[in-house]
Design a protein around this motif. Structure first.
Motif, PDB file in Angstrom:
ATOM      1  N   GLU A 138       0.842  -1.206   0.000  1.00  0.00           N
ATOM      2  CA  GLU A 138       0.000   0.000   0.000  1.00  0.00           C
ATOM      3  C   GLU A 138       0.872   1.249   0.000  1.00  0.00           C
ATOM      4  O   GLU A 138       0.568   2.236  -0.682  1.00  0.00           O
ATOM      5  CB  GLU A 138      -0.961  -0.004   1.197  1.00  0.00           C
ATOM      6  CG  GLU A 138      -2.070  -1.028   1.069  1.00  0.00           C
ATOM      7  CD  GLU A 138      -3.275  -0.773   1.976  1.00  0.00           C
ATOM      8  OE1 GLU A 138      -4.401  -1.144   1.557  1.00  0.00           O
ATOM      9  OE2 GLU A 138      -3.116  -0.224   3.080  1.00  0.00           O
ATOM     10  N   ALA A 139       1.982   1.193   0.744  1.00  0.00           N
ATOM     11  CA  ALA A 139       2.891   2.349   0.805  1.00  0.00           C
ATOM     12  C   ALA A 139       3.605   2.573  -0.530  1.00  0.00           C
ATOM     13  O   ALA A 139       3.753   3.707  -0.991  1.00  0.00           O
ATOM     14  CB  ALA A 139       3.911   2.147   1.923  1.00  0.00           C
ATOM     15  N   VAL A 140       4.022   1.479  -1.165  1.00  0.00           N
ATOM     16  CA  VAL A 140       4.764   1.547  -2.435  1.00  0.00           C
ATOM     17  C   VAL A 140       3.893   2.103  -3.554  1.00  0.00           C
ATOM     18  O   VAL A 140       4.346   2.899  -4.382  1.00  0.00           O
ATOM     19  CB  VAL A 140       5.292   0.137  -2.815  1.00  0.00           C
ATOM     20  CG1 VAL A 140       5.672   0.054  -4.292  1.00  0.00           C
ATOM     21  CG2 VAL A 140       6.488  -0.227  -1.955  1.00  0.00           C
ATOM     22  N   THR A 141       2.626   1.693  -3.581  1.00  0.00           N
ATOM     23  CA  THR A 141       1.751   2.039  -4.712  1.00  0.00           C
ATOM     24  C   THR A 141       0.834   3.219  -4.425  1.00  0.00           C
ATOM     25  O   THR A 141       0.338   3.856  -5.361  1.00  0.00           O
ATOM     26  CB  THR A 141       0.866   0.838  -5.094  1.00  0.00           C
ATOM     27  OG1 THR A 141       0.034   0.492  -3.971  1.00  0.00           O
ATOM     28  CG2 THR A 141       1.716  -0.368  -5.476  1.00  0.00           C
ATOM     29  N   GLY A 142       0.562   3.491  -3.151  1.00  0.00           N
ATOM     30  CA  GLY A 142      -0.419   4.507  -2.805  1.00  0.00           C
ATOM     31  C   GLY A 142      -1.844   4.094  -3.130  1.00  0.00           C
ATOM     32  O   GLY A 142      -2.750   4.924  -3.210  1.00  0.00           O
ATOM     33  N   LYS A 143      -2.049   2.780  -3.330  1.00  0.00           N
ATOM     34  CA  LYS A 143      -3.378   2.254  -3.690  1.00  0.00           C
ATOM     35  C   LYS A 143      -3.869   1.291  -2.612  1.00  0.00           C
ATOM     36  O   LYS A 143      -3.064   0.691  -1.892  1.00  0.00           O
ATOM     37  CB  LYS A 143      -3.300   1.465  -5.006  1.00  0.00           C
ATOM     38  CG  LYS A 143      -2.567   2.176  -6.138  1.00  0.00           C
ATOM     39  CD  LYS A 143      -3.515   2.958  -7.008  1.00  0.00           C
ATOM     40  CE  LYS A 143      -2.733   3.608  -8.158  1.00  0.00           C
ATOM     41  NZ  LYS A 143      -3.603   4.254  -9.123  1.00  0.00           N
ATOM     42  N   PRO A 144      -5.191   1.105  -2.520  1.00  0.00           N
ATOM     43  CA  PRO A 144      -5.707   0.057  -1.641  1.00  0.00           C
ATOM     44  C   PRO A 144      -5.204  -1.314  -2.105  1.00  0.00           C
ATOM     45  O   PRO A 144      -5.185  -1.592  -3.311  1.00  0.00           O
ATOM     46  CB  PRO A 144      -7.232   0.153  -1.810  1.00  0.00           C
ATOM     47  CG  PRO A 144      -7.484   1.497  -2.392  1.00  0.00           C
ATOM     48  CD  PRO A 144      -6.269   1.840  -3.208  1.00  0.00           C
ATOM     49  N   VAL A 145      -4.800  -2.147  -1.163  1.00  0.00           N
ATOM     50  CA  VAL A 145      -4.315  -3.488  -1.466  1.00  0.00           C
ATOM     51  C   VAL A 145      -5.166  -4.492  -0.702  1.00  0.00           C
ATOM     52  O   VAL A 145      -5.403  -4.328   0.500  1.00  0.00           O
ATOM     53  CB  VAL A 145      -2.822  -3.632  -1.073  1.00  0.00           C
ATOM     54  CG1 VAL A 145      -2.373  -5.089  -1.179  1.00  0.00           C
ATOM     55  CG2 VAL A 145      -1.949  -2.745  -1.963  1.00  0.00           C
TER      56      VAL A 145
END
Length: 249
Positions: A210-217
């Motif tokens: 989530e931190a790497v992509t800035g997206k919900p995982v």
């Protein structure tokens, strides 16, 4: 303080769902009063092939019957690809049939499938386009992608890790997953399915992804836990469970 019995129908070679779902629900116990016990019944499967999956699925009725003898409060079918390999929409057919088995045994319990839970979880967070990581060989991964697309969700990009032996899937290092996702183009997706498989461990990697992509995982195990909590009418906030288990859905 109520204790709930969590039943799982598990492939015989699966060693992950009996660690990840308890880990999530134990984390929930740190912030909520409810307690959980865990009970499993196994159906034979060693290699993730269409033939073995079909034979295994035929065994799921026996497992549901055994678990209903223990009067579990909710029953989870813990094999996503077995359901998806049986044809579009089969998660509804399977859940209805297995619920019928528990009802006919005088121990009616809601049934959650990991396949249906993943679909519902993606929709719950409002995601229309997703990226998917799966451990399967390419043909089975394509079938999973097709199943998700048939439910009205666009799979913009996907990655098959091509691991056929089910124990080798369980041995895959979850901390490799954020790097795999980093190599994918996730710029235009709404969410990332970090593990479209209940055997591929992923929980420790979810916050990092989530931190790497800035997206919900989300993952199949997270979605299954979320739908089990909804079936039990319990709050869905679980520490470390990512966006879907934030308590908002």
């Amino acid at each position: 303080m109520k204790t709930y019995r969590i039943g799982q129908i598990v492939p015989s070679s699966n060693i992950t769902m009996e660690t990840e779902i308890p880990a999530l629900l134990r984390a929930r116990e740190s912030i909520a009063p409810e307690r959980f016990t865990f009970h499993s019944s196994r159906m034979r499967m060693k290699h993730v092939t269409k033939e073995e999956l079909a034979a295994m699925d035929a065994d799921s009725d026996r497992c549901a019957l055994e678990l209903s003898d223990a009067k579990v409060d909710v029953l989870g079918y813990a094999c996503l690809v077995a359901i998806m390999s049986m044809g579009h929409g089969y998660h509804c057919v399977s859940a209805d049939r297995l619920h019928g088995v528990t009802r006919d045994n005088g121990a009616s319990a809601p049934v959650v499938t990991s396949a249906g839970a993943l679909i519902q979880g993606i929709k719950a967070i409002g995601a229309k386009r997703v990226a998917v990581v799966a451990p399967y060989m390419k043909p089975l991964t394509e079938m999973v992608v097709d199943y998700i697309r048939n439910e009205g969700i666009e799979v913009a990009t996907w990655r098959a890790l091509e691991i056929q032996d089910n124990l080798a899937v369980a041995a895959h290092d979850p901390m490799k997953l954020p790097g795999i996702v980093r190599e994918m183009d996730t710029s235009d997706v709404d969410a990332i399915v970090l593990s479209a498989c209940v055997q591929m461990p992923s929980l420790p990697a979810v916050p990092m992804a989530e931190a790497v992509t800035g997206k919900p995982v989300l993952t199949a195990a997270i979605a299954t836990t979320w739908q089990m909590l909804n079936a039990l009418k319990l709050d869905t906030r679980v520490p470390g469970g990512g966006t879907l288990l934030s308590g908002a859905y």
